[in-house]
Write a protein that holds these residues in place. Structure first.
Motif, PDB file in Angstrom:
ATOM      1  N   MET A 182       0.833  -1.208   0.000  1.00  0.00           N
ATOM      2  CA  MET A 182       0.000   0.000   0.000  1.00  0.00           C
ATOM      3  C   MET A 182       0.869   1.260   0.000  1.00  0.00           C
ATOM      4  N   LYS A 183       1.997   1.215   0.695  1.00  0.00           N
ATOM      5  CA  LYS A 183       2.897   2.373   0.711  1.00  0.00           C
ATOM      6  C   LYS A 183       3.560   2.565  -0.647  1.00  0.00           C
ATOM      7  N   GLN A 184       4.022   1.465  -1.258  1.00  0.00           N
ATOM      8  CA  GLN A 184       4.703   1.561  -2.549  1.00  0.00           C
ATOM      9  C   GLN A 184       3.768   2.002  -3.676  1.00  0.00           C
ATOM     10  N   THR A 185       2.503   1.612  -3.594  1.00  0.00           N
ATOM     11  CA  THR A 185       1.532   2.010  -4.625  1.00  0.00           C
ATOM     12  C   THR A 185       0.867   3.338  -4.279  1.00  0.00           C
ATOM     13  N   ARG A 186       1.324   3.952  -3.204  1.00  0.00           N
ATOM     14  CA  ARG A 186       0.851   5.257  -2.747  1.00  0.00           C
ATOM     15  C   ARG A 186      -0.649   5.263  -2.399  1.00  0.00           C
ATOM     16  N   VAL A 187      -1.151   4.119  -1.979  1.00  0.00           N
ATOM     17  CA  VAL A 187      -2.531   4.065  -1.489  1.00  0.00           C
ATOM     18  C   VAL A 187      -2.602   4.751  -0.139  1.00  0.00           C
ATOM     19  N   SER A 188      -1.660   4.419   0.731  1.00  0.00           N
ATOM     20  CA  SER A 188      -1.618   5.044   2.045  1.00  0.00           C
ATOM     21  C   SER A 188      -0.238   4.866   2.640  1.00  0.00           C
ATOM     22  N   ASN A 189       0.167   5.831   3.440  1.00  0.00           N
ATOM     23  CA  ASN A 189       1.409   5.754   4.177  1.00  0.00           C
ATOM     24  C   ASN A 189       1.029   5.741   5.656  1.00  0.00           C
ATOM     25  N   LEU A 195      -0.138   8.141  11.958  1.00  0.00           N
ATOM     26  CA  LEU A 195      -1.508   7.686  12.201  1.00  0.00           C
ATOM     27  C   LEU A 195      -2.518   8.818  12.245  1.00  0.00           C
ATOM     28  N   GLY A 196      -2.088   9.996  12.614  1.00  0.00           N
ATOM     29  CA  GLY A 196      -3.004  11.132  12.683  1.00  0.00           C
ATOM     30  C   GLY A 196      -3.552  11.529  11.320  1.00  0.00           C
ATOM     31  N   GLN A 197      -2.825  11.193  10.259  1.00  0.00           N
ATOM     32  CA  GLN A 197      -3.254  11.566   8.922  1.00  0.00           C
ATOM     33  C   GLN A 197      -3.802  10.401   8.119  1.00  0.00           C
ATOM     34  N   VAL A 198      -3.955   9.222   8.729  1.00  0.00           N
ATOM     35  CA  VAL A 198      -4.451   8.051   8.013  1.00  0.00           C
ATOM     36  C   VAL A 198      -5.972   8.108   7.934  1.00  0.00           C
ATOM     37  N   ASP A 199      -6.470   7.916   6.736  1.00  0.00           N
ATOM     38  CA  ASP A 199      -7.912   7.853   6.505  1.00  0.00           C
ATOM     39  C   ASP A 199      -8.408   6.479   6.981  1.00  0.00           C
ATOM     40  N   PHE A 200      -9.511   6.463   7.724  1.00  0.00           N
ATOM     41  CA  PHE A 200     -10.013   5.196   8.258  1.00  0.00           C
ATOM     42  C   PHE A 200     -10.386   4.227   7.139  1.00  0.00           C
ATOM     43  N   ARG A 201     -10.779   4.737   5.984  1.00  0.00           N
ATOM     44  CA  ARG A 201     -11.084   3.858   4.845  1.00  0.00           C
ATOM     45  C   ARG A 201      -9.848   3.089   4.413  1.00  0.00           C
ATOM     46  N   HIS A 202      -8.668   3.685   4.567  1.00  0.00           N
ATOM     47  CA  HIS A 202      -7.434   2.980   4.239  1.00  0.00           C
ATOM     48  C   HIS A 202      -7.165   1.855   5.235  1.00  0.00           C
ATOM     49  N   VAL A 203      -7.541   2.066   6.484  1.00  0.00           N
ATOM     50  CA  VAL A 203      -7.398   1.002   7.485  1.00  0.00           C
ATOM     51  C   VAL A 203      -8.349  -0.149   7.158  1.00  0.00           C
ATOM     52  N   ALA A 241      -8.843  -5.780   4.858  1.00  0.00           N
ATOM     53  CA  ALA A 241      -9.273  -6.696   3.801  1.00  0.00           C
ATOM     54  C   ALA A 241      -8.078  -7.224   3.006  1.00  0.00           C
ATOM     55  N   PHE A 242      -7.153  -6.339   2.653  1.00  0.00           N
ATOM     56  CA  PHE A 242      -5.990  -6.731   1.868  1.00  0.00           C
ATOM     57  C   PHE A 242      -5.095  -7.691   2.650  1.00  0.00           C
ATOM     58  N   THR A 243      -4.887  -7.402   3.928  1.00  0.00           N
ATOM     59  CA  THR A 243      -4.097  -8.287   4.781  1.00  0.00           C
ATOM     60  C   THR A 243      -4.765  -9.648   4.900  1.00  0.00           C
ATOM     61  N   SER A 244      -6.081  -9.672   4.982  1.00  0.00           N
ATOM     62  CA  SER A 244      -6.810 -10.937   5.089  1.00  0.00           C
ATOM     63  C   SER A 244      -6.590 -11.807   3.859  1.00  0.00           C
ATOM     64  N   VAL A 245      -6.613 -11.197   2.692  1.00  0.00           N
ATOM     65  CA  VAL A 245      -6.389 -11.957   1.456  1.00  0.00           C
ATOM     66  C   VAL A 245      -4.962 -12.502   1.425  1.00  0.00           C
ATOM     67  N   ILE A 246      -3.987 -11.648   1.736  1.00  0.00           N
ATOM     68  CA  ILE A 246      -2.587 -12.090   1.733  1.00  0.00           C
ATOM     69  C   ILE A 246      -2.367 -13.194   2.766  1.00  0.00           C
ATOM     70  N   SER A 247      -2.913 -13.024   3.957  1.00  0.00           N
ATOM     71  CA  SER A 247      -2.765 -14.015   5.012  1.00  0.00           C
ATOM     72  C   SER A 247      -3.397 -15.343   4.618  1.00  0.00           C
ATOM     73  N   ALA A 248      -4.589 -15.302   4.054  1.00  0.00           N
ATOM     74  CA  ALA A 248      -5.279 -16.535   3.652  1.00  0.00           C
ATOM     75  C   ALA A 248      -4.484 -17.279   2.580  1.00  0.00           C
ATOM     76  N   LEU A 249      -3.960 -16.547   1.607  1.00  0.00           N
ATOM     77  CA  LEU A 249      -3.187 -17.198   0.549  1.00  0.00           C
ATOM     78  C   LEU A 249      -1.884 -17.781   1.085  1.00  0.00           C
ATOM     79  N   LEU A 250      -1.193 -17.035   1.933  1.00  0.00           N
ATOM     80  CA  LEU A 250       0.049 -17.554   2.509  1.00  0.00           C
ATOM     81  C   LEU A 250      -0.215 -18.780   3.384  1.00  0.00           C
ATOM     82  N   LYS A 251      -1.272 -18.735   4.183  1.00  0.00           N
ATOM     83  CA  LYS A 251      -1.595 -19.880   5.040  1.00  0.00           C
ATOM     84  C   LYS A 251      -2.038 -21.079   4.210  1.00  0.00           C
TER      85      LYS A 251
END
Length: 193
Positions: free
Chosen positions: A106-113, A117-125, A130-140
């Motif tokens: 997400m940082k490399q694709t400039r979706v969010s940095n 934390l004070g400047q993070v949009d909750f939609r990015h969280v 969701a993105f972490t869940s997909v990566i975790s499920a595939l790795l597991k």
């Protein structure tokens, strides 16, 4: 002990306790796996939310505390993954690095940095969960397929893990923001939390 090392130790201890306590709460619901067949009882996987929260709060430096909680939880709470120790260790590593991989992408694709934390949009969280869940499920999934004795249906396994990770992540983040933070603000009104 230097102050920098003390802070590092305390942050990792907090990460360990947070992830381990969420895994402990999971044991109240049922088992994680059973005799060679993956049991699909957990549609609310809380430890992933705790891992994401710890990385958001403290950065990647709490990786040792997160991975230690995954290993100790697997050995103590899940009986060494019911005889699948090596596969369980691979799965624990996958779950610990999935949030880091998602945050880096997400940082490399400039979706969010997530460095401020004070400047993070909750939609990015939400997207991070969701993105972490997909990566975790595939790795597991790839970790568990290394053991040929396990009977795994790929679609059921991946959808179950994604669903459980997303719901668990949302619950942990929501409870933290709407229950724990207001309580802390009540105890420490002079601090900015």
């Amino acid at each position: 002990m230097t102050e920098k090392f003390q802070n590092y130790f305390i942050e990792n201890l907090i990460a360990f306790m947070s992830v381990f306590s969420m895994a402990y709460v999971m044991t109240w619901v049922g088992t994680f796996e059973n005799s060679g067949e993956i049991v699909l009882k957990h549609y609310l996987y809380l430890p992933l939310g705790a891992k994401i929260l710890m990385y958001l709060l403290f950065g990647y430096r709490v990786f040792p505390g997160v991975i230690a909680a995954c290993f100790v939880g697997g050995v103590v709470l899940m009986n060494s993954w019911n005889g699948h120790f090596f596969i369980g260790m691979l799965s624990a590593c996958a779950g610990a690095i999935a949030p880091i991989v998602a945050m880096c992408i997400m940082k490399q694709t400039r979706v969010s940095n997530f460095s401020n934390l004070g400047q993070v949009d909750f939609r990015h969280v939400l997207f991070l969960i969701a993105f972490t869940s997909v990566i975790s499920a595939l790795l597991k999934f790839f970790a568990y397929t290394q053991d040929l004795t396990l009977n795994i249906n790929a679609v059921t396994f991946i959808t179950h893990y994604i669903t459980g990770d997303v719901l668990g992540g949302l619950v942990v983040i929501y409870l933290t923001l709407h229950v724990i933070v207001p309580i802390l603000k009540g105890f420490f009104p002079q601090k900015s939390i």
